[in-house]
Write a protein that holds these residues in place. Structure first.
Motif, PDB file in Angstrom:
ATOM      1  N   MET A 123       0.835  -1.204   0.000  1.00  0.00           N
ATOM      2  CA  MET A 123       0.000   0.000   0.000  1.00  0.00           C
ATOM      3  C   MET A 123       0.871   1.256   0.000  1.00  0.00           C
ATOM      4  SD  MET A 123      -2.878  -1.234   2.778  1.00  0.00           S
ATOM      5  CE  MET A 123      -3.454   0.413   3.103  1.00  0.00           C
ATOM      6  N   ARG A 124       1.938   1.219   0.803  1.00  0.00           N
ATOM      7  CA  ARG A 124       2.819   2.377   0.880  1.00  0.00           C
ATOM      8  C   ARG A 124       3.511   2.618  -0.451  1.00  0.00           C
ATOM      9  NH1 ARG A 124       7.860   3.329   5.027  1.00  0.00           N
ATOM     10  NH2 ARG A 124       8.835   1.774   3.697  1.00  0.00           N
ATOM     11  N   GLN A 125       3.927   1.544  -1.123  1.00  0.00           N
ATOM     12  CA  GLN A 125       4.575   1.702  -2.425  1.00  0.00           C
ATOM     13  C   GLN A 125       3.614   2.318  -3.441  1.00  0.00           C
ATOM     14  OE1 GLN A 125       7.938   1.133  -3.142  1.00  0.00           O
ATOM     15  NE2 GLN A 125       7.275   2.381  -4.875  1.00  0.00           N
ATOM     16  N   ASP A 126       2.343   1.924  -3.408  1.00  0.00           N
ATOM     17  CA  ASP A 126       1.349   2.521  -4.308  1.00  0.00           C
ATOM     18  C   ASP A 126       1.251   4.030  -4.086  1.00  0.00           C
ATOM     19  OD1 ASP A 126       0.768   0.034  -5.364  1.00  0.00           O
ATOM     20  OD2 ASP A 126      -1.071  -0.239  -4.191  1.00  0.00           O
ATOM     21  N   GLU A 127       1.223   4.443  -2.828  1.00  0.00           N
ATOM     22  CA  GLU A 127       1.138   5.880  -2.517  1.00  0.00           C
ATOM     23  C   GLU A 127       2.412   6.602  -2.955  1.00  0.00           C
ATOM     24  OE1 GLU A 127      -1.702   7.410  -1.345  1.00  0.00           O
ATOM     25  OE2 GLU A 127      -2.546   5.413  -1.618  1.00  0.00           O
ATOM     26  N   MET A 128       3.554   5.949  -2.789  1.00  0.00           N
ATOM     27  CA  MET A 128       4.818   6.556  -3.229  1.00  0.00           C
ATOM     28  C   MET A 128       4.816   6.759  -4.745  1.00  0.00           C
ATOM     29  SD  MET A 128       7.642   4.504  -1.027  1.00  0.00           S
ATOM     30  CE  MET A 128       7.989   4.894   0.668  1.00  0.00           C
ATOM     31  N   ASN A 129       4.295   5.783  -5.452  1.00  0.00           N
ATOM     32  CA  ASN A 129       4.212   5.903  -6.917  1.00  0.00           C
ATOM     33  C   ASN A 129       3.313   7.073  -7.318  1.00  0.00           C
ATOM     34  OD1 ASN A 129       5.877   3.657  -7.109  1.00  0.00           O
ATOM     35  ND2 ASN A 129       4.200   2.243  -7.537  1.00  0.00           N
ATOM     36  N   LYS A 130       2.208   7.238  -6.621  1.00  0.00           N
ATOM     37  CA  LYS A 130       1.302   8.350  -6.908  1.00  0.00           C
ATOM     38  C   LYS A 130       1.974   9.695  -6.608  1.00  0.00           C
ATOM     39  CE  LYS A 130      -2.813   5.633  -5.777  1.00  0.00           C
ATOM     40  NZ  LYS A 130      -3.878   5.473  -4.767  1.00  0.00           N
ATOM     41  N   ALA A 131       2.709   9.765  -5.511  1.00  0.00           N
ATOM     42  CA  ALA A 131       3.430  10.996  -5.168  1.00  0.00           C
ATOM     43  C   ALA A 131       4.481  11.306  -6.228  1.00  0.00           C
ATOM     44  CB  ALA A 131       4.070  10.876  -3.785  1.00  0.00           C
ATOM     45  N   ASP A 132       5.133  10.270  -6.756  1.00  0.00           N
ATOM     46  CA  ASP A 132       6.122  10.470  -7.823  1.00  0.00           C
ATOM     47  C   ASP A 132       5.481  11.045  -9.084  1.00  0.00           C
ATOM     48  OD1 ASP A 132       8.213   9.561  -6.257  1.00  0.00           O
ATOM     49  OD2 ASP A 132       8.243   7.545  -7.144  1.00  0.00           O
ATOM     50  N   VAL A 133       4.283  10.578  -9.408  1.00  0.00           N
ATOM     51  CA  VAL A 133       3.573  11.114 -10.575  1.00  0.00           C
ATOM     52  C   VAL A 133       3.295  12.603 -10.369  1.00  0.00           C
ATOM     53  CG1 VAL A 133       1.393  11.041 -11.869  1.00  0.00           C
ATOM     54  CG2 VAL A 133       2.584   8.910 -11.310  1.00  0.00           C
ATOM     55  N   CYS A 134       2.857  12.965  -9.175  1.00  0.00           N
ATOM     56  CA  CYS A 134       2.615  14.384  -8.874  1.00  0.00           C
ATOM     57  C   CYS A 134       3.894  15.192  -9.031  1.00  0.00           C
ATOM     58  CB  CYS A 134       2.081  14.555  -7.449  1.00  0.00           C
ATOM     59  SG  CYS A 134       0.393  13.986  -7.233  1.00  0.00           S
ATOM     60  N   MET A 135       5.006  14.640  -8.561  1.00  0.00           N
ATOM     61  CA  MET A 135       6.272  15.371  -8.663  1.00  0.00           C
ATOM     62  C   MET A 135       6.670  15.542 -10.125  1.00  0.00           C
ATOM     63  SD  MET A 135       8.030  16.935  -6.559  1.00  0.00           S
ATOM     64  CE  MET A 135       8.911  18.193  -7.439  1.00  0.00           C
ATOM     65  N   ARG A 136       6.454  14.532 -10.938  1.00  0.00           N
ATOM     66  CA  ARG A 136       6.746  14.667 -12.378  1.00  0.00           C
ATOM     67  C   ARG A 136       5.845  15.718 -13.012  1.00  0.00           C
ATOM     68  NH1 ARG A 136       7.394   9.036 -12.007  1.00  0.00           N
ATOM     69  NH2 ARG A 136       5.366   8.603 -12.922  1.00  0.00           N
ATOM     70  N   ASN A 137       4.582  15.747 -12.626  1.00  0.00           N
ATOM     71  CA  ASN A 137       3.665  16.769 -13.147  1.00  0.00           C
ATOM     72  C   ASN A 137       4.107  18.168 -12.730  1.00  0.00           C
ATOM     73  OD1 ASN A 137       2.106  14.740 -14.275  1.00  0.00           O
ATOM     74  ND2 ASN A 137       0.578  14.760 -12.651  1.00  0.00           N
ATOM     75  N   ILE A 138       4.520  18.296 -11.476  1.00  0.00           N
ATOM     76  CA  ILE A 138       4.994  19.588 -10.981  1.00  0.00           C
ATOM     77  C   ILE A 138       6.231  20.011 -11.767  1.00  0.00           C
ATOM     78  CG2 ILE A 138       6.063  20.753  -9.007  1.00  0.00           C
ATOM     79  CD1 ILE A 138       4.167  19.003  -7.222  1.00  0.00           C
ATOM     80  N   GLU A 139       7.147  19.087 -11.952  1.00  0.00           N
ATOM     81  CA  GLU A 139       8.386  19.416 -12.671  1.00  0.00           C
ATOM     82  C   GLU A 139       8.076  19.844 -14.107  1.00  0.00           C
ATOM     83  OE1 GLU A 139      11.946  20.595 -13.248  1.00  0.00           O
ATOM     84  OE2 GLU A 139      11.322  19.900 -11.276  1.00  0.00           O
ATOM     85  N   CYS A 140       7.107  19.217 -14.715  1.00  0.00           N
ATOM     86  CA  CYS A 140       6.692  19.603 -16.076  1.00  0.00           C
ATOM     87  C   CYS A 140       6.167  21.039 -16.076  1.00  0.00           C
ATOM     88  CB  CYS A 140       5.645  18.625 -16.583  1.00  0.00           C
ATOM     89  SG  CYS A 140       5.125  18.936 -18.274  1.00  0.00           S
ATOM     90  N   LEU A 141       5.344  21.369 -15.101  1.00  0.00           N
ATOM     91  CA  LEU A 141       4.809  22.730 -14.998  1.00  0.00           C
ATOM     92  C   LEU A 141       5.928  23.739 -14.733  1.00  0.00           C
ATOM     93  CD1 LEU A 141       1.641  21.927 -12.861  1.00  0.00           C
ATOM     94  CD2 LEU A 141       1.638  22.763 -15.221  1.00  0.00           C
ATOM     95  N   VAL A 142       6.831  23.405 -13.832  1.00  0.00           N
ATOM     96  CA  VAL A 142       7.920  24.318 -13.476  1.00  0.00           C
ATOM     97  C   VAL A 142       8.841  24.542 -14.673  1.00  0.00           C
ATOM     98  CG1 VAL A 142       9.964  24.594 -12.003  1.00  0.00           C
ATOM     99  CG2 VAL A 142       7.810  23.815 -11.010  1.00  0.00           C
ATOM    100  N   SER A 143       9.018  23.512 -15.482  1.00  0.00           N
ATOM    101  CA  SER A 143       9.915  23.645 -16.640  1.00  0.00           C
ATOM    102  C   SER A 143       9.383  24.643 -17.662  1.00  0.00           C
ATOM    103  CB  SER A 143      10.165  22.284 -17.293  1.00  0.00           C
ATOM    104  OG  SER A 143       8.993  21.825 -17.929  1.00  0.00           O
ATOM    105  N   ALA A 144       8.095  24.956 -17.592  1.00  0.00           N
ATOM    106  CA  ALA A 144       7.515  25.935 -18.512  1.00  0.00           C
ATOM    107  C   ALA A 144       7.789  27.373 -18.068  1.00  0.00           C
ATOM    108  CB  ALA A 144       6.005  25.708 -18.638  1.00  0.00           C
ATOM    109  N   LEU A 145       8.299  27.538 -16.848  1.00  0.00           N
ATOM    110  CA  LEU A 145       8.616  28.868 -16.330  1.00  0.00           C
ATOM    111  C   LEU A 145       9.998  29.305 -16.812  1.00  0.00           C
ATOM    112  CD1 LEU A 145       7.488  28.303 -12.620  1.00  0.00           C
ATOM    113  CD2 LEU A 145       6.232  29.561 -14.383  1.00  0.00           C
TER     114      LEU A 145
END
Length: 131
Positions: free
Chosen positions: A48-70
């Motif tokens: 269960m914890r690994q599933d949540e970690m994977n979801k948090a990683d997806v959010c971080m990739r999304n954030i990094e994509c948004l930040v890269s547009a700045l």
């Protein structure tokens, strides 16, 4: 810096925060299960914890994509806020919210790491990842 971009970053940060808080809760449950010597529950909680970690990683990739547009300067500033560092003071209410959410995420991560450290040292002693 555009508030609309900060809003999108903040949305992803909020999702990540929720996943991190869930990881913290599961980690504490793992500690409880270990104290009861309930290996089956620990295995289930690890998954269960690994599933949540994977979801948090997806959010971080999304954030990094948004930040890269700045711009490089703005991106650098937002990354400091994401890591819970003040750096340059936020120049808008939305930027302030991003900085505060970054601090909240870092605090939750630190609590989780401490709980995980305790579990690991208790289980592995000198062979622990944290030693």
């Amino acid at each position: 810096m555009e508030d609309s971009m900060l809003v999108e970053i903040l949305k992803e940060m909020q999702k990540k925060y929720m996943f991190i808080v869930e990881i913290e809760r599961i980690t504490r449950e793992m500690g409880d299960a270990l104290s009861r010597n309930d290996r089956e529950s620990v295995q289930m909680l690890l998954g269960m914890r690994q599933d949540e970690m994977n979801k948090a990683d997806v959010c971080m990739r999304n954030i990094e994509c948004l930040v890269s547009a700045l711009s490089p300067e703005e991106g650098s500033q937002v990354r400091e806020w994401l890591n819970g560092n003040g750096g340059r003071n936020p120049d808008s209410p939305m930027a302030e919210r991003v900085a505060e959410k970054g601090k909240s995420i870092q605090l939750a991560l630190n609590r989780t790491i401490e709980a995980d450290r305790y579990i690991s040292i208790r289980l592995s002693g000198k062979d622990s990842y944290y030693q």
